[in-house]
Design a protein around this motif. Sequence first.
Motif, short mmCIF file in Angstrom:
data_model
loop_
_atom_site.label_atom_id
_atom_site.label_comp_id
_atom_site.label_asym_id
_atom_site.label_seq_id
_atom_site.Cartn_x
_atom_site.Cartn_y
_atom_site.Cartn_z
N VAL A 240 0.82 -1.21 0.00
CA VAL A 240 0.00 0.00 0.00
C VAL A 240 0.85 1.26 0.00
CG1 VAL A 240 -2.00 -1.08 1.09
CG2 VAL A 240 -0.19 -0.10 2.53
N ASP A 241 2.10 1.16 0.44
CA ASP A 241 2.97 2.33 0.50
C ASP A 241 3.71 2.62 -0.79
OD1 ASP A 241 2.47 3.33 3.00
OD2 ASP A 241 3.93 2.07 4.01
N HIS A 242 3.64 1.71 -1.75
CA HIS A 242 4.43 1.91 -2.96
C HIS A 242 3.92 3.12 -3.72
CE1 HIS A 242 7.57 -0.10 -5.44
NE2 HIS A 242 7.19 0.91 -6.23
N ALA A 243 4.83 3.99 -4.14
CA ALA A 243 4.47 5.22 -4.84
C ALA A 243 4.18 4.93 -6.30
CB ALA A 243 5.59 6.25 -4.72
N VAL A 244 3.03 5.39 -6.76
CA VAL A 244 2.58 5.20 -8.14
C VAL A 244 2.38 6.59 -8.75
CG1 VAL A 244 0.81 4.19 -9.62
CG2 VAL A 244 1.46 3.05 -7.49
N PHE A 245 2.82 6.76 -10.00
CA PHE A 245 2.72 8.07 -10.66
C PHE A 245 1.32 8.25 -11.23
CE2 PHE A 245 4.63 11.21 -13.84
CZ PHE A 245 4.72 12.20 -12.87
N THR A 246 0.72 9.40 -10.95
CA THR A 246 -0.63 9.74 -11.43
C THR A 246 -0.57 11.07 -12.15
OG1 THR A 246 -1.36 11.05 -9.53
CG2 THR A 246 -1.48 8.64 -9.30
N PRO A 247 -1.64 11.46 -12.85
CA PRO A 247 -1.65 12.78 -13.50
C PRO A 247 -1.47 13.93 -12.51
CG PRO A 247 -3.38 11.39 -14.42
CD PRO A 247 -2.80 10.65 -13.26
N GLU A 248 -1.75 13.68 -11.22
CA GLU A 248 -1.57 14.72 -10.20
C GLU A 248 -0.24 14.61 -9.47
OE1 GLU A 248 -4.50 12.71 -10.22
OE2 GLU A 248 -5.29 14.24 -11.58
N GLY A 249 0.60 13.66 -9.87
CA GLY A 249 1.88 13.47 -9.20
C GLY A 249 1.93 12.13 -8.49
N ALA A 261 -6.76 7.75 -11.89
CA ALA A 261 -5.92 7.35 -13.02
C ALA A 261 -4.47 7.20 -12.57
CB ALA A 261 -6.01 8.36 -14.16
N VAL A 262 -3.77 6.27 -13.20
CA VAL A 262 -2.33 6.13 -13.01
C VAL A 262 -1.67 6.35 -14.36
CG1 VAL A 262 -2.53 4.57 -11.06
CG2 VAL A 262 -2.43 3.63 -13.38
N MET A 263 -0.39 6.71 -14.34
CA MET A 263 0.35 6.89 -15.59
C MET A 263 0.93 5.55 -16.02
SD MET A 263 -0.29 10.00 -16.13
CE MET A 263 0.73 10.33 -17.57
N ALA A 264 0.73 5.21 -17.28
CA ALA A 264 1.15 3.90 -17.79
C ALA A 264 1.84 4.09 -19.14
CB ALA A 264 -0.05 2.98 -17.93
N GLY A 395 3.91 -2.26 -16.82
CA GLY A 395 3.43 -1.19 -17.68
C GLY A 395 2.95 0.04 -16.95
N ILE A 396 3.03 0.07 -15.61
CA ILE A 396 2.59 1.21 -14.81
C ILE A 396 3.83 1.89 -14.21
CG2 ILE A 396 1.28 1.92 -12.76
CD1 ILE A 396 -0.62 -0.40 -13.33
N VAL A 397 3.83 3.23 -14.22
CA VAL A 397 5.00 3.98 -13.76
C VAL A 397 5.00 4.01 -12.23
CG1 VAL A 397 6.26 6.15 -13.88
CG2 VAL A 397 4.88 5.41 -15.83
N VAL A 398 6.07 3.46 -11.62
CA VAL A 398 6.21 3.45 -10.16
C VAL A 398 7.56 4.05 -9.78
CG1 VAL A 398 4.72 1.43 -9.92
CG2 VAL A 398 7.20 1.13 -10.10
N HIS A 399 7.71 4.37 -8.51
CA HIS A 399 8.91 5.02 -8.00
C HIS A 399 9.75 4.01 -7.22
CE1 HIS A 399 11.39 8.21 -6.24
NE2 HIS A 399 10.76 9.08 -7.01
#
Length: 549
Positions: A240-249, A261-264, A395-399
């Motif tokens: 649950v703590d993993h950072a996922v990139f979204t259109p809002e950051g 939405a997530v960035m993919a 395929g999903i952008v993660v940090h």
Amino acid sequence: MTDTPADDSKIELRSDVTVELVKSSATDSDVLFAARVSTAGEQSLDELKKDPERSKGLINYLMRDRHGSPFEHNSMTFFISAPIFVFREFMRHRVGWCLAGDTEITLESESGNLRRRTIAELYKLWHTGVEDRLPHSAGGVTWHSRAGKWMAQVRRGESNHYLGLYENREAAESAVAEFRELHPSTRLRRLESVRRNHVRCYDEETMLAQRARIVDVIQSGTKSLIKITTAAGKTLRCTVDHAVFTPEGWRKAGELAVGDAVMAAGTGPRPSEALVPPSLRRGIGVWTAMRRQELIKEVDTCHLCGHDFPREQLALDHVVPVARDLAQALDAKNLAPACEPCHAVKSAGEQALAQRGGKIAKAVPDRIVGIEDAGEEMTYDLSVEGPWHNFLANGIVVHNSYNEESGRYRELQPVFYTPDESRKLVQQGRPGKYVFVEGTAEQQELVSRSMEESYVEAYRTYQEMLAAGVAREVARAVLPVGLYSSMYATCNARSLMHFLGLRTQHELAKVPSFPQREIEMVGEKMEAEWARLMPLTYAAFNTNGRVAP
């Protein structure tokens, strides 16, 4: 650059560490709400009005019976300043952000080719390398100019085996392959591991695809996961703590909801920029050719295939293609030797890249259609090189979860670690069951003097290279691990408990630990901040032998 070599007065010596809690969302109530929602549902909101002191028994029960997920619905971010060798210990205990082992990571080659490996496979290859079975034989097919035919021959062991002359190359290669099939070998050849691999990442401002080098692959322990499913059919299983990139950051996976939405990975229109003008391309070619003698050794290595060639068989290649970034066209650091076959293949791909119109790889929004629990299993994470520190997971952008000060982008300051008199210097006993005892005055003086002399000389050399125009990322290699660096570390209570159980000594611990004193100093300060934020959870941790749930 106007830097001048350092003098001794520039060196600062410290014997402490700095730990500051810069932001947090962590209370005992977080644990209670997360635990009760599984049985009380929406009625668990009523607990917001109640005193968490009433529920210390529930927290103790969760800790004792190893119900771990309620302790993950919180977050703490620490700023830490410590010697570099302390951070090497941190990297072995990634605190919080983790992916399931079957998560596929997108790798990108120098020429832009993509392929996928699971993160569990990357971890195995990163730490053990690759073993490949090959016939224990040399030789092959060569052109016999006198006979005007292709000659097949194989050397196996101490013997040469002449297989004859053939009218065409295919027939000769077939003869060699048949011989090797009839004479197999069990010899194992250790191939290069994945340590030169790069991942597909994204510029977080333009959303355009980039490449980043993998710095480390980490196994992070068994943890609870959630599964995110998108409208495009992509799935991501992570903590649950993993950072996922979204259109809002950047947002934590546990904060996302259906409809967000997530960035993919995706494509977008290529910018309608004109091709590089022919006159400019010719100028770039002349400038590049003038640097052959300077940048290519008499015998050098192709940066694409890794084989050695004489200078006359090598060309200077733009690592980042001119068509992708014209600003790096006249940057010598962007040039590397490439053999003629590799250079021809890469150049052909770059010509396609330079064509007007079409699509270009970039991150695009993808709506979430489902979020569900995904059980518990072994988890993994990557550390990737900056400046963006992200990568594609299914395929999903993660940090990645570890950000340390980089000597690539700023000059490192001359602050170094030296132990004070309280640091025990002598180790007694065997690994796993040893103790440290006080050193003598002579040993203390030797340690302090030797460290300071080493630091002064190393930093002077670092400054000399900077003054000569050497890139910071090259010059930093001479600096010792006693140099102070800084980082941000984000964790939840459960992952912090795992860290404290291994990196602190405590009389209440069921499982003894023997941490290096300097990492223990960091752990003690993190523990003090956490104890203030979540006193009931902290008390239950100690009551149950300091074993993370």
